[in-house]
Design an enzyme around this catalytic site. Sequence first.
Site, short mmCIF file in Angstrom:
data_model
loop_
_atom_site.label_atom_id
_atom_site.label_comp_id
_atom_site.label_asym_id
_atom_site.label_seq_id
_atom_site.Cartn_x
_atom_site.Cartn_y
_atom_site.Cartn_z
N GLU A 9 22.30 -34.15 17.72
CA GLU A 9 23.25 -34.55 18.82
C GLU A 9 24.32 -35.50 18.42
O GLU A 9 24.05 -36.35 17.83
CB GLU A 9 22.19 -35.06 19.92
CG GLU A 9 23.04 -35.72 21.29
CD GLU A 9 22.24 -36.03 22.41
OE1 GLU A 9 21.08 -35.45 22.57
OE2 GLU A 9 22.61 -36.89 23.27
N ASP A 27 11.92 -31.68 21.81
CA ASP A 27 13.08 -32.08 22.60
C ASP A 27 13.30 -33.65 22.25
O ASP A 27 12.14 -34.23 22.36
CB ASP A 27 12.73 -31.89 24.05
CG ASP A 27 14.03 -32.34 24.86
OD1 ASP A 27 15.13 -32.08 24.50
OD2 ASP A 27 13.69 -32.46 26.04
N SER A 72 8.91 -32.71 24.72
CA SER A 72 9.35 -33.91 24.17
C SER A 72 8.34 -34.64 23.47
O SER A 72 7.04 -34.33 23.61
CB SER A 72 9.90 -34.85 25.42
OG SER A 72 8.63 -35.37 26.12
N ILE A 126 16.52 -27.69 30.83
CA ILE A 126 16.30 -28.06 32.27
C ILE A 126 14.74 -28.73 32.35
O ILE A 126 13.78 -27.82 32.08
CB ILE A 126 16.34 -26.63 33.11
CG1 ILE A 126 17.89 -26.26 33.23
CG2 ILE A 126 15.70 -27.00 34.63
CD1 ILE A 126 17.90 -24.69 33.70
N ASP A 127 14.68 -29.54 33.09
CA ASP A 127 13.39 -30.27 33.02
C ASP A 127 13.00 -31.04 34.78
O ASP A 127 12.35 -30.43 35.44
CB ASP A 127 13.13 -31.47 32.43
CG ASP A 127 11.77 -32.10 32.13
OD1 ASP A 127 11.15 -31.82 32.98
OD2 ASP A 127 11.48 -32.92 31.34
N HIS A 146 22.38 -30.64 27.35
CA HIS A 146 21.04 -31.47 27.84
C HIS A 146 21.45 -31.96 29.37
O HIS A 146 22.77 -31.76 29.84
CB HIS A 146 20.82 -32.64 27.11
CG HIS A 146 20.19 -32.32 25.95
ND1 HIS A 146 18.93 -32.86 25.69
CD2 HIS A 146 20.57 -31.59 24.77
CE1 HIS A 146 18.46 -32.28 24.56
NE2 HIS A 146 19.42 -31.57 23.89
N HIS A 155 20.31 -37.34 31.99
CA HIS A 155 19.13 -36.70 32.26
C HIS A 155 18.75 -37.25 33.58
O HIS A 155 19.14 -38.31 34.11
CB HIS A 155 18.31 -37.42 31.14
CG HIS A 155 18.52 -36.74 29.64
ND1 HIS A 155 19.17 -37.28 28.75
CD2 HIS A 155 18.05 -35.55 29.18
CE1 HIS A 155 19.27 -36.35 27.95
NE2 HIS A 155 18.38 -35.36 28.19
P1 13P Z 1 17.46 -32.75 33.21
O1 13P Z 1 16.88 -33.91 33.16
O2 13P Z 1 18.70 -32.59 33.84
O3 13P Z 1 16.47 -31.73 33.75
O4 13P Z 1 17.55 -32.63 31.44
C1 13P Z 1 16.74 -32.25 30.97
C2 13P Z 1 16.89 -32.10 29.28
O5 13P Z 1 17.95 -32.41 28.76
C3 13P Z 1 15.79 -32.32 28.35
O6 13P Z 1 16.08 -32.53 27.06
O1 G3H Z 2 15.29 -35.29 27.92
C1 G3H Z 2 14.29 -35.68 28.46
C2 G3H Z 2 13.26 -34.66 29.16
O2 G3H Z 2 13.42 -34.61 30.47
C3 G3H Z 2 12.15 -34.93 28.54
O3 G3H Z 2 11.42 -36.20 29.56
O4 G3H Z 2 10.23 -37.59 27.78
O5 G3H Z 2 9.63 -37.54 30.25
O6 G3H Z 2 9.05 -35.86 28.69
P1 G3H Z 2 10.01 -36.80 29.19
ZN ZN Z 3 17.88 -34.06 26.99
#
Ligand code: 13P
Ligand code: G3H
Ligand code: ZN
Length: 326
Positions: free
Chosen positions: A148, A96, A59, A272-273, A228, A192
Amino acid sequence: MAASAPYEKLGVVNTKEMFRKAMAGKYAIPAYNFNNMEQLQAIVTGCVQSGSPVILQVSGSARKYADGVMMPYMVEGAVAMARKMGSNIPIALHLDHGNTFELAKDCIDSGFSSVMIDGSHHSFEENIRLTAEVVEYAHTKGVTVEGELGVLAGVEDEVSAEVSHYTQPEEVEEFVSRTGADSLAISIGTSHGAHKFKLKPGQKPPTLRFDILEEIEKLLPGYPIVLHGASSVSPEHVAMINQFGGNLESAVGIPAEQLRRAAQSAVCKINIDSDGRLAMTAIIRKIFTEDPTEFDPRKYLGPARDELITLIKDKNTNVLGSASRA
Ligand code: 13P
Ligand code: G3H
Ligand code: ZN
């Protein structure tokens, strides 16, 4: 697309061929977020060990955290590590939730092979204008672009939404034809973070809007769709976090069987984050609680990295179906 692209020097590839194969083979490419060395090592090791193609996902704020100058070197090193392990898995480096043309351009120029431009919080017309602007530049460098349509609830980098708005199928054809985007993220009920649904005791998470996905598939046959907010939020990791001093009551994610179903459809990329964050946090909390004298980062980041490797192999093998597809 141009002959020479900045990303080629890092040894990464764009997502074109990955998505073509995923569509034909009815599986999804994992897109795992990272912002530090241990996460990056775990993602690459887990994907090498399971023989899966992978999208390394960063991101805007993660890039800032790791440092935008350092990031391409980290990825070049991770690709070299995979090759040293004797593996030739395709690896993409993806931005991202890019939110401006300038950020997308900066990433492209520094070696990203794929970028998302997330104009979903803008009007339809402004989303098209911004996405088309990024596509025009990206395609001169051989970089693929994800757009998106529809809004996911939760935090998307610096943008957050209280409620989601499902993608309207009647908008997708016009969006894709006017922007030239290579793939499209849609909103069908995922969100998310680690708290995706507010459930009463004993209640199961609702089913995603597969009807919307099917309608979009009919309108855009063979076109790659992105999901996502697709973490499953492992109850074991949540329980471990809560047992060892955390407070993640009522955290809940997308059931694995729904992701399996999505992976067999036009969904070619699953993001997946949160699951990775939870896995590492659970292990680190346990270690700190069990041995309060520990202060060598290798002694807690190492086991956290191992837990993430295990999670990634399991996802690729049992959920996305990307294992052994590299
Ligand atoms: P999660 O928070 O469900 O892992 O989604 C991550 C995501 O969509 C990053 O773009
Ligand atoms: O879509 C969000 C992702 O999980 C990235 O999160 O902006 O905290 O790095 P972040
Ligand atoms: Zn996302």
